[in-house]
Enzyme design. Structure first.
Site, PDB file in Angstrom:
ATOM      1  N   ARG A 101     -27.162   9.263 -10.163  1.00  0.00           N
ATOM      2  CA  ARG A 101     -26.258  10.337  -9.751  1.00  0.00           C
ATOM      3  C   ARG A 101     -26.017  11.333 -10.882  1.00  0.00           C
ATOM      4  O   ARG A 101     -25.912  12.530 -10.644  1.00  0.00           O
ATOM      5  CB  ARG A 101     -24.923   9.737  -9.294  1.00  0.00           C
ATOM      6  CG  ARG A 101     -25.055   9.019  -7.981  1.00  0.00           C
ATOM      7  CD  ARG A 101     -23.766   8.367  -7.547  1.00  0.00           C
ATOM      8  NE  ARG A 101     -23.919   7.831  -6.207  1.00  0.00           N
ATOM      9  CZ  ARG A 101     -22.970   7.169  -5.567  1.00  0.00           C
ATOM     10  NH1 ARG A 101     -21.802   6.972  -6.147  1.00  0.00           N
ATOM     11  NH2 ARG A 101     -23.188   6.710  -4.349  1.00  0.00           N
ATOM     12  N   GLU A 118       0.853  -1.195   0.000  1.00  0.00           N
ATOM     13  CA  GLU A 118       0.000   0.000   0.000  1.00  0.00           C
ATOM     14  C   GLU A 118       0.884   1.238   0.000  1.00  0.00           C
ATOM     15  O   GLU A 118       1.750   1.388   0.858  1.00  0.00           O
ATOM     16  CB  GLU A 118      -0.907  -0.006   1.245  1.00  0.00           C
ATOM     17  CG  GLU A 118      -1.632   1.283   1.547  1.00  0.00           C
ATOM     18  CD  GLU A 118      -2.502   1.761   0.396  1.00  0.00           C
ATOM     19  OE1 GLU A 118      -2.335   2.928  -0.016  1.00  0.00           O
ATOM     20  OE2 GLU A 118      -3.344   0.977  -0.103  1.00  0.00           O
ATOM     21  N   HIS A 133     -20.468  13.209  -7.869  1.00  0.00           N
ATOM     22  CA  HIS A 133     -21.491  12.878  -6.869  1.00  0.00           C
ATOM     23  C   HIS A 133     -22.273  14.153  -6.576  1.00  0.00           C
ATOM     24  O   HIS A 133     -21.688  15.213  -6.364  1.00  0.00           O
ATOM     25  CB  HIS A 133     -20.826  12.357  -5.595  1.00  0.00           C
ATOM     26  CG  HIS A 133     -21.781  11.704  -4.646  1.00  0.00           C
ATOM     27  ND1 HIS A 133     -22.716  12.433  -3.933  1.00  0.00           N
ATOM     28  CD2 HIS A 133     -21.981  10.409  -4.302  1.00  0.00           C
ATOM     29  CE1 HIS A 133     -23.432  11.601  -3.190  1.00  0.00           C
ATOM     30  NE2 HIS A 133     -23.011  10.364  -3.401  1.00  0.00           N
ATOM     31  N   GLU A 179     -12.021  -0.294  -8.349  1.00  0.00           N
ATOM     32  CA  GLU A 179     -12.174   0.892  -9.201  1.00  0.00           C
ATOM     33  C   GLU A 179     -11.099   1.009 -10.268  1.00  0.00           C
ATOM     34  O   GLU A 179     -11.300   1.668 -11.283  1.00  0.00           O
ATOM     35  CB  GLU A 179     -12.186   2.159  -8.330  1.00  0.00           C
ATOM     36  CG  GLU A 179     -12.639   3.396  -9.066  1.00  0.00           C
ATOM     37  CD  GLU A 179     -12.721   4.647  -8.189  1.00  0.00           C
ATOM     38  OE1 GLU A 179     -12.914   5.740  -8.747  1.00  0.00           O
ATOM     39  OE2 GLU A 179     -12.592   4.524  -6.949  1.00  0.00           O
ATOM     40  N   VAL A 208       4.830   1.072  -5.602  1.00  0.00           N
ATOM     41  CA  VAL A 208       5.385   0.278  -6.705  1.00  0.00           C
ATOM     42  C   VAL A 208       5.649   1.218  -7.878  1.00  0.00           C
ATOM     43  O   VAL A 208       4.728   1.843  -8.408  1.00  0.00           O
ATOM     44  CB  VAL A 208       4.421  -0.845  -7.126  1.00  0.00           C
ATOM     45  CG1 VAL A 208       5.016  -1.659  -8.280  1.00  0.00           C
ATOM     46  CG2 VAL A 208       4.101  -1.753  -5.943  1.00  0.00           C
ATOM     47  N   GLY A 257     -23.539   1.906   1.545  1.00  0.00           N
ATOM     48  CA  GLY A 257     -23.780   0.489   1.766  1.00  0.00           C
ATOM     49  C   GLY A 257     -23.278  -0.368   0.622  1.00  0.00           C
ATOM     50  O   GLY A 257     -22.529   0.090  -0.243  1.00  0.00           O
ATOM     51  N   HIS A 276     -16.166  12.142  -8.097  1.00  0.00           N
ATOM     52  CA  HIS A 276     -16.339  11.082  -7.109  1.00  0.00           C
ATOM     53  C   HIS A 276     -15.740   9.736  -7.520  1.00  0.00           C
ATOM     54  O   HIS A 276     -15.105   9.069  -6.726  1.00  0.00           O
ATOM     55  CB  HIS A 276     -17.831  10.915  -6.832  1.00  0.00           C
ATOM     56  CG  HIS A 276     -18.152   9.868  -5.806  1.00  0.00           C
ATOM     57  ND1 HIS A 276     -17.542   9.841  -4.568  1.00  0.00           N
ATOM     58  CD2 HIS A 276     -19.004   8.806  -5.839  1.00  0.00           C
ATOM     59  CE1 HIS A 276     -18.015   8.813  -3.880  1.00  0.00           C
ATOM     60  NE2 HIS A 276     -18.880   8.161  -4.621  1.00  0.00           N
ATOM     61  N   GLU A 336     -25.665   9.015  -0.076  1.00  0.00           N
ATOM     62  CA  GLU A 336     -26.980   8.898  -0.715  1.00  0.00           C
ATOM     63  C   GLU A 336     -28.045   8.367   0.248  1.00  0.00           C
ATOM     64  O   GLU A 336     -29.236   8.581   0.054  1.00  0.00           O
ATOM     65  CB  GLU A 336     -26.840   7.932  -1.902  1.00  0.00           C
ATOM     66  CG  GLU A 336     -27.671   8.276  -3.091  1.00  0.00           C
ATOM     67  CD  GLU A 336     -27.074   7.681  -4.356  1.00  0.00           C
ATOM     68  OE1 GLU A 336     -27.803   6.974  -5.055  1.00  0.00           O
ATOM     69  OE2 GLU A 336     -25.891   7.920  -4.636  1.00  0.00           O
TER      70      GLU A 336
END
Length: 444
Positions: free
Chosen positions: A279, A34, A240, A411, A156, A49, A381, A255
Site C-alpha cells: 500500500r 462501546e 490507502h 488497531e 470511558v 478479507g 486509513h 484491494e
C-alpha cells in the site's frame, strides 16, 4: 459497587467482540462498552478479507502456503520494523482463528490475493461480500446468544487501578457511572479519524481525508497512557491508495478489486505501478502523478468477482461504458492510450509476464464488456502504532514491565505491522489477538 463483572472490554469492533466471546467461553463474566451509538467500529468498513495460512481452503485450491512465508512477506512489507514476537505469534495462529470462527457460523469460503503477498491467502465470505460487516454481524449474534451485555453510547472517560483491579468512569447518555472489574481489555481501535493526532504524529497527512469512522480518535491510547503504558511507533500512519473521495463521504475501494484483476491508470491513460505492490508503494506512486490521483480500470469479469462493486455503483462512484473508447471519453482520458494500455496488459496476462511493472498476482485479462472506471486517490486509513503489548497482549509500561490486568488487541495496539500494514492482516489481527486477549485475561 454497581455492575461488577470480571472483565470489561472497551470497544465493540471485531477485536472486542472476539475477546469477549473467548473470555466467555472460558467461563468469565464479561461486559462490552462501546462509545458510539452502534457497534462495529472500523471493522464495519473492512472490505477485502482475512489473511490466513495453511488452511483447508488453501489446500483445496492447490495453494501450498506456510506461516514462515507469511512471516517473511509481512516482515518485508513492514520495512522490517514489525515486532518479531508479535509477528511470529500472529502468523502461526491464523489457521486456528479461521477454525474458531466456524463455530459461530462464519463462512469464509472464497480466496483472493492482496498487495504484498505472493499467494492467495485472503479468506473472504463465500458470496464475496465485504468481510467486516459480515464478521461483525456474526460475532454480534454470538455475543447476544451468549448473554454478554453490550452497552452502546458508553464512553470511558477515566480508568484507574485499585486494590482489586480497575475502576472505570463512564458517561452513558450524559449520566456518569462507575464500574469495577478485575481485568480490562482495550479494543478501541486506532486514531485515523483524529485530525489532532494525525497532525501531531504524521503531519504530512494532516490535510488528507480519512477512511475511518468518526469514533476512531485514539481514546484507548489516552486511557492506557494514564496508567503508565508505553505508546510506540505513533508516527507510522498508513494511507490507502484507492479511496473514492469526490463527494462529502470517502469510500474505500477494497484491494480485492485489484486482486481480482483491475489495473490503475493515470490521467494520460497509462499504467504507472505494480497495482499489487504494498500500500505504501502504490500510494506514493499515485501521489507522484501530476494530478495526485488515478483511475481503477476493470471489466465485467472483475465486477462479478467483487460484490462490493455493486454497492459502489449504486452510490454513483462507478463509470460504466460498453467500450474502452467510450469509457475514456467519459473520464476525460486519451482513448488511444487507454486502449493501448489495456491491450498491453492483456498481452502480459497471457504471457504471465508483466515486463513493465513486475506484477505477478491478480492477473486477469480485461476484455469482457461492459468496462468500468473508478476515480481514486490516497486517504488516511490505518495507524500502525499504538499501545506497546507483548505476544500475550499484556500492556507494557515505559520500562517494558507488564501492567497487571490490562490487555489490548486490534488497531489500538502497536508493533505488529511495522511501517506498512498488508491488506487482510487487520481483520486477521482482530481475531488472533482478540482471542489471545480473551484467553490471557482469563488467567487468575
Amino acid at each position: 459497587m454497581e455492575n461488577q463483572v470480571e472483565t470489561i472490554v472497551i470497544g465493540a469492533g471485531c477485536a472486542g467482540l472476539t475477546a469477549a466471546l473467548q473470555a466467555h467461553e472460558i467461563g468469565k463474566k464479561v461486559m462490552i462498552l462501546e462509545k458510539m451509538p452502534r457497534i462495529g467500529g472500523n471493522s464495519m468498513r473492512a472490505s477485502s478479507g482475512m489473511n490466513a495460512t495453511e488452511t483447508d481452503l488453501q489446500l483445496k485450491n492447490g495453494i501450498i502456503d506456510s506461516s514462515e512465508k507469511f512471516y517473511n512477506e509481512t516482515f518485508q512489507a513492514g520495512g522490517k520494523m514489525n515486532d518479531p514476537q508479535l509477528l511470529q505469534y500472529f502468523t502461526t495462529h491464523t489457521n486456528g482463528a479461521i477454525e474458531w470462527l466456524k463455530q459461530y457460523d462464519v463462512d469464509l469460503g472464497d480466496l483472493t490475493t492482496l498487495g504484498g503477498m505472493s499467494l492467495a491467502r485472503t479468506h473472504r465470505p463465500t458470496d464475496t461480500s465485504p468481510v467486516g460487516a459480515y464478521l461483525v454481524k456474526k460475532l454480534a449474534a454470538a455475543v447476544e446468544n451468549a448473554g454478554i451485555e453490550i452497552r452502546t453510547d458508553c464512553k470511558v472517560t477515566n480508568l484507574q487501578q485499585n486494590a482489586t483491579g480497575f475502576q472505570l468512569t463512564v458517561i452513558q447518555n450524559e449520566k456518569q457511572l462507575h464500574l469495577e472489574c478485575r481485568k480490562v481489555i482495550l479494543a478501541t481501535g486506532g486514531f485515523g479519524a483524529s485530525k489532532e493526532l494525525i497532525k501531531q504524529y504524521a503531519p504530512q497527512y494532516a490535510d488528507f481525508k480519512t477512511t475511518n469512522q468518526e469514533g476512531a480518535t485514539g481514546d484507548g491510547l489516552r486511557l492506557a497512557q494514564s496508567l503508565g503504558a508505553q505508546l510506540i511507533q505513533l508516527n507510522l500512519v498508513q494511507i490507502h491508495p484507492t479511496v473514492q473521495q469526490d463527494n462529502q463521504h470517502t469510500y474505500l475501494i477494497g484491494e480485492t478489486v485489484r486482486g481480482e484483476g483491475a489495473i490503475l491508470v493515470n490521467n494520460a491513460g497509462k499504467r504507472f505501478v505494480n497495482e499489487l505492490d504494498t500500500r505504501k508503494k502504490v500510494s506514493n506512486a499515485i501521489i507522484a502523478q501530476p494530478t495526485g490521483h488515478a483511475y481503477l480500470i476493470l471489466d465485467q469479469k472483475v465486477f462479478q468477482r467483487v460484490k462490493a462493486l455493486g454497492f459502489y455503483q449504486s452510490v454513483g462512484l462507478v463509470e460504466q461504458a460498453d467500450t474502452l473508447a467510450e469509457l475514456a471519453s467519459q473520464i476525460n482520458l486519451d482513448q488511444q492510450h487507454l486502449r493501448e494500455t489495456v491491450t498491453e496488459w492483456n498481452a502480459a496476462v497471457k504471457k504471465q509476464n508483466d515486463a513493465q511493472f513486475g506484477r505477478h498476482t491478480g492477473m486477469r485479462t480485461l476484455d469482457t464488456a461492459p468496462f468500468y472506471a473508478i476515480h481514486v486517490a490516497p486517504a488516511v486509513h490505518y495507524t500502525m502504532g499504538g499501545i506497546h503489548i507483548d505476544k500475550e497482549t499484556h500492556v507494557l509500561d515505559e520500562n517494558g514491565n507488564v501492567i497487571p490486568g490490562l490487555f489490548a488487541a486490534g488497531e489500538v495496539a502497536g508493533g505488529l505491522h511495522g511501517n506498512n500494514r498488508v491488506g487482510g492482516n487487520s481483520i486477521a489481527e482482530t481475531i488472533v489477538f482478540g482471542r489471545q486477549a480473551g484467553i490471557q485475561s482469563s488467567k487468575d
